[in-house]
Design an enzyme around this catalytic site. Structure first.
Site: not given
Length: 398
Positions: A38, A40, A146, A173, A214, A235, A329
């Protein structure tokens, strides 16, 4: 004089040992590159840098940009990367067709990144392609959606994301979707709805990994009960080490092991350290203009690679060393991270710490990427079995 000689002797003994550890680490990463679950960076490029993939130099020094980034090619190389699942996340306040459009824009950023740096990044869609990219010296790039809000209740949208290179979807999420609950929202579904089970079945059929980061414990257990393929937590950390709702409790770790899945450890200090999470909670209501003074009076607790290693080792004890991986992450954690791990090159410190704790190169290779590569292979095998059995597409549903 005697004390000086003793200190000097210790230093001389430590220096060769450190050099040997560094050499072992270099050899290890050359043979077993990281596959991170993961990152971003696509959102940061889109939101903070106006999507200027071609105008922002990601070759090196992205930590000096304004605003800075935690990821660039140089740090990926230093971190020993052979594969990266790029998150194509959008916030949960996007819904309906707008959510689909914003997701497509994120996918476009990843594809442009690969085109911009063809000597370093290459889009891949299968375990074999990922392995070939690693062996060819490039970083195999896959994508992860995600949040189930990004399909707008449409299995057709899910399938088209797969066609564009998405290889996992996180079911939720930070907020619930109509068919599954988030770990950080009030329970509503307490499992999965009929459509939620349809989503899982269709992901199994097309070969998309089910990601349970999540997701609430009840919805995660429901997904684990119906999926025919291994899952990932792309993650997430161990709840027993830090009781944050985003982390994974031991009963779910055991179910994940039975499923053949992998929990991929995150470096966000709030998820790593209970002390840091408590500090962060106290800091959150402080007005932005007052934070510098507040931080000076209330310095954050230290978070180190040893703290991350504690999560790795707990997951390994409960689920087994075949069921733990890495999902940093980076560029989704506000520029923070454990000491020495605030950029994508930080995994080296974790490996060094685990080497000191007695982990073999074989077990470290599973952690670095071998376990998630196995999951990808297994997910592909389930999809191939579905195709051989003539399993039909599921209808669009809302």
């Amino acid at each position: 004089m005697t004390r000086w000689l003793l200190v000097a002797g210790v230093f001389l003994l430590a220096a060769p040992a450190a050099a040997q550890d560094s050499a072992r680490l270099d050899r290890f990463l050359a043979a077993a590159p990281v596959i991170d679950g993961h990152n971003d960076l696509p959102w940061e490029l889109g939101d903070q840098h106006d999507g200027r993939v071609e105008g922002v130099d990601l070759s090196a020094g992205a930590d000096r940009l304004d605003p800075p980034l935690q990821t660039d090619i140089a740090r990926l190389r230093a971190g020993g990367y052979g594969g990266q699942f790029w998150s194509v996340w959008i916030p949960t306040d996007f819904s309906g067709p707008a959510a689909v459009v914003r997701t497509l824009e994120q996918i476009d950023i990843v594809r442009r990144m690969a085109a911009r740096y063809p000597r370093d990044l290459t889009l891949v869609g299968t375990a074999a392609e990922l392995d070939a990219a690693r062996k060819g010296g490039r970083i195999g790039s896959l994508m992860g959606v995600e949040g189930g809000h990004q399909i707008d209740g449409s299995l057709a949208v899910l399938r088209q994301y797969y066609a564009l290179g998405v290889r996992y979807m996180t079911l939720t999420h930070s907020k619930n979707v109509a068919w599954a609950d988030s770990a950080t929202d009030a329970p509503a579904v307490r499992g999965l709805t009929d459509f939620g089970r349809e989503v899982i079945a269709e992901m199994n059929r097309i070969g998309m990994i089910v990601d349970l980061s999540h997701v609430s414990p009840d919805s995660a257990k429901a997904a684990l009960a119906v999926t025919k393929a291994p899952v990932i937590f792309s993650h997430s950390n161990a709840f027993a080490v830090n009781p944050h709702p985003r982390n994974v409790a031991d009963d779910v770790l055991r179910l994940t092991a039975k499923n053949g899945g992998v929990v991929m450890v995150n470096v966000y200090p709030v998820f790593v350290s209970a002390d840091y999470a408590a500090w962060h909670q106290r800091r959150t209501p402080v007005p932005q203009a007052e934070r510098a003074a507040w931080d000076k009076a209330n310095p954050p607790p230290r978070v180190t690679a040893a703290d991350v290693a504690d999560h790795v080792e707990h997951i390994a004890r409960v689920a087994g060393r075949d069921h733990v991986g890495l999902g940093g992450d980076y560029d989704g954690i506000g520029g923070t991270g454990p000491e020495g791990m605030r950029g994508a090159d930080g995994w080296r410190l974790l490996f060094a710490e685990l080497m000191r704790r007695g982990w073999s190169d074989g077990d470290l290779a599973k952690l670095a990427g071998g376990n998630v590569l196995r999951v990808l292979q297994a997910v592909e095998a389930v999809a191939a079995q579905s195709a051989a059995a003539g399993a039909p597409n599921r209808a669009v549903a809302r």
